[in-house]
Design an enzyme around this catalytic site. Structure first.
Site, PDB file in Angstrom:
ATOM      1  CE  LYS A 162      -5.537   0.802  -9.236  1.00  0.00           C
ATOM      2  NZ  LYS A 162      -5.902   0.682  -7.829  1.00  0.00           N
TER       3      LYS A 162
ATOM      4  CD1 TRP B  37      -3.064  -5.237  -3.708  1.00  0.00           C
ATOM      5  CD2 TRP B  37      -5.028  -5.408  -2.650  1.00  0.00           C
ATOM      6  NE1 TRP B  37      -3.353  -4.007  -3.150  1.00  0.00           N
ATOM      7  CE2 TRP B  37      -4.546  -4.090  -2.505  1.00  0.00           C
ATOM      8  CE3 TRP B  37      -6.255  -5.748  -2.073  1.00  0.00           C
ATOM      9  CZ2 TRP B  37      -5.251  -3.114  -1.805  1.00  0.00           C
ATOM     10  CZ3 TRP B  37      -6.963  -4.781  -1.380  1.00  0.00           C
ATOM     11  CH2 TRP B  37      -6.462  -3.482  -1.251  1.00  0.00           C
TER      12      TRP B  37
ATOM     13  CG  ASP C 103     -10.831  -6.744  -4.391  1.00  0.00           C
ATOM     14  OD1 ASP C 103     -11.482  -5.707  -4.639  1.00  0.00           O
ATOM     15  OD2 ASP C 103      -9.652  -6.718  -3.975  1.00  0.00           O
TER      16      ASP C 103
END
Length: 415
Positions: A259, A139, A221
């Site tokens: 999300k 990311w 993460d």
């Protein structure tokens, strides 16, 4: 006179693409850049369980809803976030669970980005790692966060372009030969961004064993728990393996609710620091130091989004409904992967495309080159990152054939 010296920095690619997409008036435009869930009609989907929670919160009309909370966050929210991440059953807590929970210091953050940032500056200040190891690719914001934390960055291989698969051997070889004691290793708990490729459980065990043997610090993460597979338990497997099977290891976890609850703009997250077994007495000290950093930045996490999460996770009925919503989102994305793959195979598009259905989660590393990506944007108004990363949630039954045909044409043109 003081003169400000500041150099330009490149714009964020995802936000720049979204802006370009929004300004595009082409009727068949497709946005495969933004990491947000969309329905088959291409519209946002406020989760039904979230809408029900919002309704109940309005009816509750809690007069304290706009008040300050604690620096560490909403006190009732913190154990809920912890228990979801680490798999504790609040209805059947044991002495062993209580001892394990005592190893975990939790604070509320400004979503997953804030959790990553808080963790990075906390480790930079108190652990002083010589290096943080990021996957190649990772990311993009991981690079920015650790740069701002002042920790030197190195990368370990993760993606094999030749096979379009997870480069487990390359990752292990690099960390084995180059990583040093006290280094931080950034790991994606599930649904690796941007590749969509995750280690198997046996590979996870090998990765964690290597970290333990070399005294490397795992930083997980977790941005997609429950969203990737439809199961909150399955998507937290690696994190829970470390907690339960490696009690002498320390780690931390950045947790996002963007999300899995569809709360992108509400910025709901948590950061968890896990101490080794026997160091429980340090937990409050860890939390106090985290609060010191929080106080100097944003004072406390926002309350609106975490109130929604809290309402859902404290109601068995709403929790069950949330699990159904997770399955709805994950199954739609899986079906869109299959539809894109099937159409590319039907068209006989040059190359192999099986990786699209072998990857999981929101993103696919398609294998398209930057030139092919630019052609998709310029000729067909299809927006995805120059790396070839596509957000599968942007596909729908209405546009997947158009996207597949456009990919087929640009691949043939550049072959």
């Amino acid at each position: 006179m003081t003169v400000l010296t500041v150099a330009p920095v490149p714009p964020d690619e995802i936000f720049a693409l979204t802006r370009a997409y929004n300004n595009d008036d082409y009727p068949q435009k497709v946005n495969l850049s933004a990491g947000v869930y969309r329905t088959n009609d291409g519209e946002p989907w406020p989760l039904p369980v979230v809408q029900e929670a919002e309704k109940q919160l309005r009816e509750d009309n809690n007069i304290f809803r706009h008040e300050y909370t604690a620096i560490e966050g909403d006190i009732a929210f913190l154990p809920l976030a912890r228990d979801l991440m680490f798999g504790f059953d609040s209805q059947a807590s044991s002495e062993k669970d209580a001892a394990t929970k005592a190893r975990i210091g939790t604070v509320q953050t400004v979503a997953g980005t804030g959790a990553n940032h808080l963790g990075a500056i906390f480790l930079a200040r108190h652990m002083k790692p010589r290096t943080v190891w990021l996957s190649n690719p990772s990311w993009a914001n991981h690079l920015t966060i650790w740069e701002l934390a002042g920790v030197p960055r190195k990368t370990y291989p993760y993606y094999s372009a030749a096979t379009r698969s997870f480069d487990f051997r390359g990752m292990m070889s690099t960390l084995e030969s180059e990583a040093e004691e006290g280094d931080v290793v950034l790991l994606h708990a599930c649904a690796h961004n941007p590749t969509g490729l995750d280690p198997s459980k046996e590979q996870w065990k090998s990765i964690i064993d290597l970290c333990e043997r070399k005294s490397l610090f795992p930083f997980f993460d977790s941005a997609y728990q429950g969203f990737a597979s439809g199961s909150a338990d399955e998507d937290a497997w690696a994190v829970r393996y470390v907690l339960n099977e490696k009690p002498q290891m320390e780690m931390c976890v950045a947790q996002s609710f963007s999300k899995n609850f569809g709360l992108y703009g509400q910025r709901v997250g948590a950061f968890h620091y896990v101490l080794n077994d026997g160091a429980q007495d340090l937990r409050d000290t860890v939390v106090v130091n985290l609060c010191h950093l929080i106080r100097g930045e944003y004072s406390m996490g926002p309350t609106a989004g975490c109130s929604i999460v809290k309402k859902v996770l404290t109601s068995p009925e709403l929790t069950a409904q949330w699990y159904d919503d997770l399955k709805t989102m994950s199954s739609r994305i899986i079906s869109m992967r299959q539809a894109l793959y099937d159409e590319l195979v039907r068209l006989g598009t040059p190359g192999t495309w099986k990786h699209i259905i072998e990857q999981n989660g929101m993103f696919s590393y398609t294998g398209l080159t930057p030139l092919q990506v630019y052609a998709l944007k310029d000729k067909y108004h299809i927006y995805l990152l120059k790396s070839g990363r596509a957000s599968i949630s942007g596909l729908s039954p209405k546009n997947v054939t158009y996207v597949a045909r456009a990919i087929d044409k640009v691949v043939r043109n550049f072959n």
